[in-house]
Scaffold this active site. Structure first.
Site, PDB file in Angstrom:
ATOM      1  N   SER A   1      -1.221  41.976 169.010  1.00  0.00           N
ATOM      2  CA  SER A   1      -3.318  41.790 168.207  1.00  0.00           C
ATOM      3  C   SER A   1      -3.509  40.626 167.887  1.00  0.00           C
ATOM      4  CB  SER A   1      -3.366  42.776 167.542  1.00  0.00           C
ATOM      5  OG  SER A   1      -2.531  43.451 166.389  1.00  0.00           O
TER       6      SER A   1
ATOM      7  N   ALA B   1      -3.085  35.851 168.879  1.00  0.00           N
ATOM      8  CA  ALA B   1      -4.773  35.780 169.472  1.00  0.00           C
ATOM      9  C   ALA B   1      -4.286  35.178 170.486  1.00  0.00           C
ATOM     10  CB  ALA B   1      -3.590  34.051 169.048  1.00  0.00           C
TER      11      ALA B   1
ATOM     12  N   ALA C   1       0.070  31.283 160.888  1.00  0.00           N
ATOM     13  CA  ALA C   1       0.380  29.854 160.983  1.00  0.00           C
ATOM     14  C   ALA C   1      -0.495  28.610 160.243  1.00  0.00           C
ATOM     15  CB  ALA C   1      -0.865  29.545 162.211  1.00  0.00           C
TER      16      ALA C   1
ATOM     17  N   GLY D   1      -2.573  23.925 163.097  1.00  0.00           N
ATOM     18  CA  GLY D   1      -3.753  23.636 164.369  1.00  0.00           C
ATOM     19  C   GLY D   1      -3.655  24.086 165.416  1.00  0.00           C
TER      20      GLY D   1
ATOM     21  N   GLU E   1       0.328  15.345 164.313  1.00  0.00           N
ATOM     22  CA  GLU E   1       1.769  16.096 163.489  1.00  0.00           C
ATOM     23  C   GLU E   1       2.754  15.113 163.928  1.00  0.00           C
ATOM     24  OE1 GLU E   1       0.767  19.565 164.215  1.00  0.00           O
ATOM     25  OE2 GLU E   1      -0.061  20.419 162.521  1.00  0.00           O
TER      26      GLU E   1
ATOM     27  N   ARG F   1      12.641  16.671 162.103  1.00  0.00           N
ATOM     28  CA  ARG F   1      12.850  19.002 161.614  1.00  0.00           C
ATOM     29  C   ARG F   1      14.029  19.012 162.047  1.00  0.00           C
ATOM     30  NH1 ARG F   1       8.670  23.038 163.319  1.00  0.00           N
ATOM     31  NH2 ARG F   1       7.018  21.729 161.618  1.00  0.00           N
TER      32      ARG F   1
ATOM     33  N   HIS G   1      11.757  29.915 163.535  1.00  0.00           N
ATOM     34  CA  HIS G   1      10.187  29.772 163.217  1.00  0.00           C
ATOM     35  C   HIS G   1       9.441  30.191 164.096  1.00  0.00           C
ATOM     36  CE1 HIS G   1       6.748  28.017 161.711  1.00  0.00           C
ATOM     37  NE2 HIS G   1       6.792  26.704 161.665  1.00  0.00           N
TER      38      HIS G   1
ATOM     39  N   ARG H   1       9.671  22.716 171.002  1.00  0.00           N
ATOM     40  CA  ARG H   1       7.971  23.007 171.042  1.00  0.00           C
ATOM     41  C   ARG H   1       7.666  21.395 170.327  1.00  0.00           C
ATOM     42  NH1 ARG H   1       4.429  25.178 167.305  1.00  0.00           N
ATOM     43  NH2 ARG H   1       6.532  25.391 165.882  1.00  0.00           N
TER      44      ARG H   1
ATOM     45  N   SER I   1       1.612  25.673 170.602  1.00  0.00           N
ATOM     46  CA  SER I   1       2.305  27.484 170.126  1.00  0.00           C
ATOM     47  C   SER I   1       0.554  28.084 170.595  1.00  0.00           C
ATOM     48  CB  SER I   1       2.981  27.745 169.509  1.00  0.00           C
ATOM     49  OG  SER I   1       2.378  27.619 168.083  1.00  0.00           O
TER      50      SER I   1
END
Length: 535
Positions: free
Chosen positions: A14, A16, A47, A50, A115, A283, A344, A379, A384
């Site tokens: 349930s 997005a 999340a 955005g 980002e 990262r 993550h 990613r 996502s």
């Protein structure tokens, strides 16, 4: 008493992806949307960022495609990337029309941020809680639709296929669910079944994900006979708050962007030894450096210090982090923050096409559960949630156009619990749960070696045998089912990592530190492994 339910479409999950698909189906179809906990308990709600989409006149489909391909380190499927980006604007407009309160910088213009990895401002957001806004809006819309049945506290056990029941034809016709409110196993059947259960980051000791991210859909599809791909690519966030009560609280990368320094337990900086950009390195480099130092020192955590900045500056820029840490007895205006990297995002998953179709007829997988070819080996930030929207809408259109809802779904036998008993050894579950997540962190984490992976493979094989014996003899429970799924997911992650004889994207091996000249997907086929006696 156990129950039996019949629907046109069964959506497991349930978040997005699941809610978008349900809302995109025609009103005359009877649709069930199932959550194993509360309806808003999945990853979507947490999340912070955005949704990436082509929304600005200075941006282009081509630029977004190229940024995604670069981030994916040669493993993205360009047709899937283009499909996603080309449908991004329409997907965002759909959310806007539903009433998602995205942040605006003027009455007729939405604020777009940028980002890492993006060449343009294309991230539409709702302050720093985009997932919260999307989840609340989609849930409100779903609750208002009479054809949608929302069911919570049901955890799926296994998919039901015609082949499994010895019936003619092919395809998935439903699933068995443990009703956590009654303790009974219910049957839910449907013409089409959709897996939208999220990722599998709970397989690791430290994760930014909520507790439910136990890879349920990936494991069920694997057991049912679907291929999985690129499961070795797990994205790790470099700084998650290390505290027994923190429960997956992220320390945003903006803390380092505003001057935060990473420190060893003795107070010394170390990032300059790994990258000339030090704390501002990408990262994956920062996560690997922290992991290396923790393993070298045998440390439980390292530290992120921004206390050299004025207290007013810290409180203004990071109010949520300041307040949360203060609740736990950490004053970040005076003390460093204990941090660890955390699993993550699961970049691999169940192999699908652009309509979400899997290897099993009438079975679809969308969102983080699926491997669509969009993410490749790493990613790109904020792709996502976009993937959830685009592929859910595509799957809804395919289900509507290609499913014969007039053909009756066969009766499914009730769950047989006559040969099992209540467990008096639940300590086995908790012990195996802890052991699995710890050796996955130590041996199959951010930095890998063949020796560690082989060691993990032996451990997971023993655990699978123990868990299968437990599953066969005792009544199922939520913890047992999640553990069973996690051990299957751990198995495919380890197998995938052993097959990749290179370092690429999120997979870094000390034995193979360089990428190969050509990039290939890691695809595992359960039928083939069974023939080899591996499963």
């Amino acid at each position: 008493m156990s129950e039996s339910y019949r629907f046109d479409v069964l959506i497991i999950g349930s978040g997005a992806a699941g809610l978008t698909l349900g809302l995109s189906l025609p009103d005359h179809l009877r649709v069930a949307i199932i959550s194993k906990e509360q309806l808003d308990s999945g990853s979507t709600r947490w999340a912070q960022g955005g949704v990436a989409a082509v929304l600005d006149e200075h941006d282009s489909v081509e630029a977004h495609v190229q940024d995604t391909l670069v981030a994916g380190a040669g493993l993205c499927h360009e047709p899937a990337v283009r499909f996603t980006v080309e449908h991004s604007t329409a997907a965002i407009q759909w959310l806007i029309d539903l009433g998602v309160p995205f942040t605006q910088d003027s009455p007729d213009h939405f604020h777009l941020t940028r980002e890492g990895g993006h060449s343009a401002r294309r991230i539409i957001h709702a302050a720093d809680a985009t997932g919260h806004a999307i989840s609340d809006t989609l849930l409100a819309r779903a609750r208002a639709k009479s054809n949608l049945t929302l069911m919570q506290n049901y955890i799926a056990i296994d998919l039901i296929t015609r082949e499994k029941l010895g019936l003619g034809g092919h395809g998935c016709i439903g699933a068995y669910f443990l009703n956590n409110d009654t303790g009974e196993v219910d049957v839910i059947s449907a013409h089409a079944v959709v897996l939208a259960t999220g990722g599998a980051s709970k397989v690791y000791l430290y994760t930014s994900n909520p507790d439910g991210a136990s890879g349920d859909g990936i494991a069920m599809a694997w057991r049912a006979g679907c291929r999985v791909a690129n499961m070795e690519f797990n994205q790790f966030h470099p700084t998650c708050l290390y505290h027994p009560q923190a429960k997956s609280f992220l320390i945003t990368e903006a803390v380092r962007g505003e001057g935060g320094k990473l420190l060893l337990p003795n107070g010394r900086r170390f990032m300059q030894r790994f990258d000339e950009r030090a704390e501002l390195a990408p990262r994956d480099i920062v996560a690997r450096a922290i992991d290396h130092e923790m393993k070298r020192l045998g440390a439980d955590c390292l530290f992120l210090d921004i206390s050299h900045k004025p207290a007013a500056f810290i409180k203004e820029h990071f109010p949520t982090i300041y307040e949360r840490c203060l609740e736990l007895g950490i004053d970040i205006t005076r003390q460093p923050i204990p941090v660890v990297p955390a699993a993550h995002y699961t970049c691999g998953g169940v192999v699908t096409d652009v309509h979400g179709r899997t290897d099993i007829e009438h079975l679809y997988a969308i969102g983080e559960t699926a491997s669509t070819g969009l993410h490749g080996a790493n990613r790109l930030a904020s792709n996502s949630l976009l993937e959830c929207l685009v592929f859910a809408r595509s799957a809804a259109a395919h289900i509507t156009a290609h499913t014969d809802f007039s053909e009756p779904v066969p009766d499914i036998p009730a769950w047989d619990a006559s040969q099992v008993k209540d467990s008096d050894e639940d300590v086995v579950i908790s012990h195996n749960w802890d052991e699995l997540r710890r050796f996955m962190w130590d041996y199959v984490g951010i930095v890998r070696t063949t020796k560690r992976l082989v060691r993990a493979k032996h451990r997971v094989q023993m655990l699978r045998q123990e868990i299968q014996e437990f599953y066969s003899n005792y009544r199922v429970s939520n913890d047992l089912l999640e553990l069973r799924n996690l051990v299957d997911v751990a198995d495919v992650i380890i197998r995938s990592a052993l097959l990749r004889k290179e370092s690429r994207g999120l997979h870094f091996s000390r034995d193979y530190p360089q990428p190969l000249p050509r990039a290939f997907d890691t695809v595992l086929t359960p039928k083939y492994l069974k023939e080899l006696g591996e499963l």
